[in-house]
Design an enzyme around this catalytic site. Structure first.
Site, mmCIF file in Angstrom:
data_model
loop_
_atom_site.group_PDB
_atom_site.id
_atom_site.type_symbol
_atom_site.label_atom_id
_atom_site.label_comp_id
_atom_site.label_asym_id
_atom_site.label_seq_id
_atom_site.Cartn_x
_atom_site.Cartn_y
_atom_site.Cartn_z
ATOM 1 N N ARG A 26 55.323 -28.429 2.614
ATOM 2 C CA ARG A 26 55.373 -28.879 1.230
ATOM 3 C C ARG A 26 56.294 -30.078 1.159
ATOM 4 O O ARG A 26 57.388 -30.045 1.723
ATOM 5 C CB ARG A 26 55.953 -27.714 0.419
ATOM 6 C CG ARG A 26 56.187 -27.923 -1.027
ATOM 7 C CD ARG A 26 56.701 -26.593 -1.616
ATOM 8 N NE ARG A 26 56.648 -26.614 -3.052
ATOM 9 C CZ ARG A 26 57.613 -27.073 -3.818
ATOM 10 N NH1 ARG A 26 58.716 -27.537 -3.286
ATOM 11 N NH2 ARG A 26 57.464 -27.073 -5.126
ATOM 12 N N SER A 50 49.071 -20.353 -6.775
ATOM 13 C CA SER A 50 50.304 -19.893 -7.434
ATOM 14 C C SER A 50 50.014 -19.391 -8.826
ATOM 15 O O SER A 50 49.171 -19.958 -9.529
ATOM 16 C CB SER A 50 51.285 -21.059 -7.600
ATOM 17 O OG SER A 50 51.786 -21.473 -6.383
ATOM 18 N N LYS A 84 62.554 -25.452 -6.551
ATOM 19 C CA LYS A 84 61.409 -26.019 -7.263
ATOM 20 C C LYS A 84 61.892 -26.694 -8.542
ATOM 21 O O LYS A 84 62.626 -26.080 -9.323
ATOM 22 C CB LYS A 84 60.418 -24.897 -7.599
ATOM 23 C CG LYS A 84 59.111 -25.403 -8.151
ATOM 24 C CD LYS A 84 58.114 -24.285 -8.354
ATOM 25 C CE LYS A 84 56.795 -24.843 -8.829
ATOM 26 N NZ LYS A 84 55.855 -23.795 -9.194
HETATM 27 N N1 3NM Z 1 56.974 -21.951 -6.003
HETATM 28 P P1 3NM Z 1 63.036 -20.622 -2.476
HETATM 29 S S1 3NM Z 1 59.111 -20.760 -6.632
HETATM 30 C C1 3NM Z 1 57.651 -23.508 -4.200
HETATM 31 O O1 3NM Z 1 57.209 -19.690 -8.690
HETATM 32 C C2 3NM Z 1 57.947 -22.457 -5.173
HETATM 33 O O2 3NM Z 1 55.442 -20.415 -7.682
HETATM 34 C C3 3NM Z 1 57.465 -21.033 -6.825
HETATM 35 O O3 3NM Z 1 61.879 -21.584 -2.867
HETATM 36 C C4 3NM Z 1 56.645 -20.323 -7.817
HETATM 37 O O4 3NM Z 1 62.513 -19.649 -1.475
HETATM 38 C C5 3NM Z 1 59.195 -21.898 -5.396
HETATM 39 O O5 3NM Z 1 64.070 -21.537 -1.865
HETATM 40 C C6 3NM Z 1 60.441 -22.219 -4.649
HETATM 41 O O6 3NM Z 1 63.559 -19.968 -3.719
HETATM 42 C C7 3NM Z 1 60.763 -21.182 -3.618
#
Ligand code: 3NM
Length: 213
Positions: free
Chosen positions: A40, A109, A138
Protein backbone atom coordinates in the site's frame (compact mmCIF):
# COMPACT_ATOMS: atom_id res chain seq x y z
CA UNK A 1 -13.60 -22.26 -4.42
CA UNK A 2 -13.61 -20.20 -1.20
CA UNK A 3 -10.13 -19.16 -0.29
CA UNK A 4 -8.36 -20.11 2.89
CA UNK A 5 -6.84 -16.96 4.25
CA UNK A 6 -3.80 -16.99 6.53
CA UNK A 7 -4.46 -15.70 10.05
CA UNK A 8 -1.84 -12.99 9.66
CA UNK A 9 -2.14 -10.56 6.76
CA UNK A 10 0.83 -8.21 6.61
CA UNK A 11 0.43 -4.82 4.95
CA UNK A 12 3.52 -2.93 3.86
CA UNK A 13 3.00 0.81 3.89
CA UNK A 14 6.18 2.71 3.15
CA UNK A 15 5.29 5.51 5.58
CA UNK A 16 5.15 3.07 8.51
CA UNK A 17 8.30 1.13 7.72
CA UNK A 18 10.79 3.26 9.67
CA UNK A 19 12.82 4.17 6.59
CA UNK A 20 13.17 0.57 5.41
CA UNK A 21 12.30 -0.08 1.77
CA UNK A 22 9.16 -2.07 0.89
CA UNK A 23 11.38 -4.75 -0.62
CA UNK A 24 13.49 -5.06 2.52
CA UNK A 25 10.36 -5.32 4.66
CA UNK A 26 8.79 -7.92 2.35
CA UNK A 27 11.94 -10.00 2.50
CA UNK A 28 11.96 -10.00 6.32
CA UNK A 29 8.24 -10.82 6.50
CA UNK A 30 8.57 -13.74 4.11
CA UNK A 31 11.63 -15.11 5.90
CA UNK A 32 9.63 -14.91 9.11
CA UNK A 33 6.95 -17.19 7.70
CA UNK A 34 4.29 -14.67 6.68
CA UNK A 35 2.49 -15.86 3.53
CA UNK A 36 0.08 -13.03 2.70
CA UNK A 37 1.39 -9.56 1.93
CA UNK A 38 -0.34 -6.43 0.70
CA UNK A 39 1.53 -3.41 -0.60
CA UNK A 40 0.00 0.00 0.00
CA UNK A 41 1.35 3.43 -0.83
CA UNK A 42 -1.14 6.27 -0.88
CA UNK A 43 1.53 8.90 -1.47
CA UNK A 44 3.52 7.51 -4.38
CA UNK A 45 2.95 8.51 -7.98
CA UNK A 46 1.57 5.75 -10.21
CA UNK A 47 5.03 5.20 -11.67
CA UNK A 48 6.72 4.93 -8.27
CA UNK A 49 3.98 2.63 -6.98
CA UNK A 50 4.35 0.41 -10.04
CA UNK A 51 8.13 0.18 -9.67
CA UNK A 52 8.01 -0.70 -5.95
CA UNK A 53 5.10 -3.09 -6.42
CA UNK A 54 7.01 -4.92 -9.17
CA UNK A 55 10.00 -5.44 -6.86
CA UNK A 56 7.84 -6.64 -3.97
CA UNK A 57 5.79 -8.88 -6.28
CA UNK A 58 8.92 -10.65 -7.48
CA UNK A 59 10.12 -11.20 -3.94
CA UNK A 60 6.75 -12.59 -2.78
CA UNK A 61 6.49 -14.81 -5.84
CA UNK A 62 9.95 -16.25 -5.26
CA UNK A 63 8.88 -17.19 -1.73
CA UNK A 64 5.57 -18.61 -3.03
CA UNK A 65 3.56 -16.17 -0.96
CA UNK A 66 0.38 -14.35 -1.94
CA UNK A 67 0.73 -10.73 -3.05
CA UNK A 68 -2.08 -8.22 -3.02
CA UNK A 69 -1.88 -4.64 -4.31
CA UNK A 70 -3.88 -1.98 -2.52
CA UNK A 71 -6.35 0.12 -4.51
CA UNK A 72 -4.75 -0.02 -7.99
CA UNK A 73 -6.20 -2.93 -9.95
CA UNK A 74 -4.22 -1.79 -12.99
CA UNK A 75 -0.94 -2.02 -11.10
CA UNK A 76 -1.94 -5.39 -9.60
CA UNK A 77 -2.44 -6.67 -13.11
CA UNK A 78 0.72 -5.07 -14.47
CA UNK A 79 2.93 -6.71 -11.85
CA UNK A 80 1.14 -10.08 -11.95
CA UNK A 81 -0.08 -9.82 -8.34
CA UNK A 82 -2.40 -12.42 -6.88
CA UNK A 83 -5.07 -9.83 -6.28
CA UNK A 84 -6.18 -6.35 -5.38
CA UNK A 85 -7.70 -4.84 -2.27
CA UNK A 86 -10.20 -2.02 -2.76
CA UNK A 87 -11.52 0.50 -0.25
CA UNK A 88 -14.84 2.30 -0.25
CA UNK A 89 -13.40 5.15 -2.30
CA UNK A 90 -11.59 2.93 -4.79
CA UNK A 91 -13.02 1.07 -7.78
CA UNK A 92 -16.04 -1.12 -7.01
CA UNK A 93 -15.29 -4.81 -6.51
CA UNK A 94 -16.71 -5.94 -9.86
CA UNK A 95 -14.75 -3.34 -11.83
CA UNK A 96 -11.54 -4.23 -10.00
CA UNK A 97 -12.19 -7.91 -10.72
CA UNK A 98 -12.70 -7.17 -14.38
CA UNK A 99 -9.30 -5.50 -14.50
CA UNK A 100 -7.28 -8.06 -12.52
CA UNK A 101 -8.84 -10.93 -14.42
CA UNK A 102 -10.09 -14.40 -13.53
CA UNK A 103 -8.65 -16.40 -10.69
CA UNK A 104 -7.37 -13.38 -8.77
CA UNK A 105 -8.36 -12.29 -5.27
CA UNK A 106 -10.40 -9.15 -4.77
CA UNK A 107 -10.76 -7.94 -1.18
CA UNK A 108 -12.99 -5.12 -0.04
CA UNK A 109 -12.84 -2.79 2.98
CA UNK A 110 -15.96 -2.01 4.97
CA UNK A 111 -16.52 0.25 7.95
CA UNK A 112 -20.28 0.02 8.60
CA UNK A 113 -22.78 -2.82 8.74
CA UNK A 114 -24.32 -1.58 5.51
CA UNK A 115 -20.98 -1.65 3.72
CA UNK A 116 -20.31 -5.15 5.10
CA UNK A 117 -23.64 -6.32 3.74
CA UNK A 118 -22.89 -4.82 0.33
CA UNK A 119 -19.45 -6.43 0.31
CA UNK A 120 -21.02 -9.74 1.26
CA UNK A 121 -23.35 -9.56 -1.74
CA UNK A 122 -20.50 -8.64 -4.08
CA UNK A 123 -18.08 -11.10 -5.65
CA UNK A 124 -15.36 -10.10 -3.16
CA UNK A 125 -13.23 -13.05 -2.09
CA UNK A 126 -12.88 -11.65 1.40
CA UNK A 127 -14.36 -8.79 3.37
CA UNK A 128 -12.31 -6.54 5.63
CA UNK A 129 -13.82 -4.64 8.54
CA UNK A 130 -12.30 -1.86 10.54
CA UNK A 131 -10.86 0.01 12.12
CA UNK A 132 -11.26 -2.39 15.02
CA UNK A 133 -9.15 -0.15 17.28
CA UNK A 134 -7.82 3.39 16.84
CA UNK A 135 -5.14 3.62 14.17
CA UNK A 136 -2.66 6.26 13.14
CA UNK A 137 -1.78 4.51 9.87
CA UNK A 138 -4.76 5.68 7.86
CA UNK A 139 -5.55 9.28 7.04
CA UNK A 140 -9.17 10.11 7.93
CA UNK A 141 -9.83 6.66 9.36
CA UNK A 142 -13.47 5.79 9.98
CA UNK A 143 -14.87 5.50 13.52
CA UNK A 144 -13.68 2.37 15.34
CA UNK A 145 -15.96 -0.64 15.11
CA UNK A 146 -14.46 -2.47 18.09
CA UNK A 147 -14.67 -6.17 18.77
CA UNK A 148 -18.46 -5.78 18.69
CA UNK A 149 -18.12 -4.66 15.07
CA UNK A 150 -16.12 -7.78 14.27
CA UNK A 151 -18.79 -9.96 15.89
CA UNK A 152 -21.50 -8.16 13.91
CA UNK A 153 -19.54 -8.54 10.67
CA UNK A 154 -19.13 -12.24 11.40
CA UNK A 155 -22.89 -12.62 11.62
CA UNK A 156 -23.32 -10.80 8.28
CA UNK A 157 -20.99 -12.77 6.07
CA UNK A 158 -19.70 -16.25 5.48
CA UNK A 159 -16.88 -14.91 3.36
CA UNK A 160 -13.42 -14.88 4.92
CA UNK A 161 -13.37 -11.94 7.33
CA UNK A 162 -10.26 -9.81 7.75
CA UNK A 163 -10.09 -7.39 10.69
CA UNK A 164 -7.91 -4.30 10.48
CA UNK A 165 -6.94 -1.25 12.48
CA UNK A 166 -4.82 -0.94 15.64
CA UNK A 167 -4.12 -4.65 15.86
CA UNK A 168 -1.19 -5.63 18.06
CA UNK A 169 0.34 -8.84 19.41
CA UNK A 170 -1.63 -8.14 22.58
CA UNK A 171 -5.09 -7.89 21.04
CA UNK A 172 -4.80 -10.05 17.88
CA UNK A 173 -6.05 -13.20 19.52
CA UNK A 174 -9.16 -11.47 20.86
CA UNK A 175 -9.91 -10.25 17.34
CA UNK A 176 -9.84 -13.80 15.97
CA UNK A 177 -11.91 -14.98 18.92
CA UNK A 178 -14.49 -12.31 17.96
CA UNK A 179 -14.90 -14.08 14.62
CA UNK A 180 -12.26 -12.72 12.23
CA UNK A 181 -10.45 -15.27 10.09
CA UNK A 182 -7.42 -13.07 9.71
CA UNK A 183 -5.87 -9.92 11.16
CA UNK A 184 -4.36 -7.33 8.83
CA UNK A 185 -1.57 -5.37 10.44
CA UNK A 186 0.58 -2.42 9.40
CA UNK A 187 2.30 -0.53 12.24
CA UNK A 188 1.99 -3.31 14.82
CA UNK A 189 4.26 -5.32 12.59
CA UNK A 190 6.36 -3.22 10.26
CA UNK A 191 7.05 -0.29 12.59
CA UNK A 192 8.71 -2.66 15.07
CA UNK A 193 12.47 -2.17 15.42
CA UNK A 194 12.90 -5.91 14.88
CA UNK A 195 10.24 -6.96 12.35
CA UNK A 196 11.30 -10.62 12.35
CA UNK A 197 10.91 -10.92 16.10
CA UNK A 198 7.54 -9.13 15.99
CA UNK A 199 6.33 -11.43 13.20
CA UNK A 200 7.30 -14.42 15.30
CA UNK A 201 5.36 -13.00 18.27
CA UNK A 202 2.27 -12.47 16.09
CA UNK A 203 2.43 -15.95 14.58
CA UNK A 204 2.78 -17.45 18.05
CA UNK A 205 -0.18 -15.45 19.37
CA UNK A 206 -2.36 -16.61 16.47
CA UNK A 207 -1.88 -20.37 16.69
CA UNK A 208 -3.98 -22.67 18.83
CA UNK A 209 -7.24 -20.80 18.77
CA UNK A 210 -9.80 -21.45 21.49
CA UNK A 211 -11.69 -24.65 20.80
CA UNK A 212 -14.96 -23.28 22.14
CA UNK A 213 -15.66 -20.81 19.31
N1 3NM B 1 -7.63 0.38 6.67
P1 3NM B 1 -2.50 -0.29 11.59
S1 3NM B 1 -7.56 0.80 9.16
C1 3NM B 1 -5.27 0.59 5.95
O1 3NM B 1 -10.52 0.59 8.68
C2 3NM B 1 -6.31 0.60 6.98
O2 3NM B 1 -10.30 -0.24 6.70
C3 3NM B 1 -8.40 0.45 7.75
O3 3NM B 1 -2.97 0.14 10.17
C4 3NM B 1 -9.86 0.26 7.71
O4 3NM B 1 -2.39 -1.78 11.60
C5 3NM B 1 -6.10 0.85 8.32
O5 3NM B 1 -1.15 0.37 11.73
C6 3NM B 1 -4.79 1.10 8.97
O6 3NM B 1 -3.47 0.24 12.60
C7 3NM B 1 -4.26 -0.11 9.68
Amino acid sequence: MPLVIPRLYAIIDRTQAGGRSPLEVADILLRSGIRLIQFRDKQASAGEFLASAARVAECVRAAEGVFIVNDRADIARAVGADGVHVGQEDLPVEAARHIVGPGKWVGCSSHTLEQMQTADLSSADYVACGPVFPTASKVNADPVVGLAGVRAARRLTRKPLVAIGGITVGNARAVLDAGADSVAVISGLISAPDIARRAEEFLKALVNLSLDL
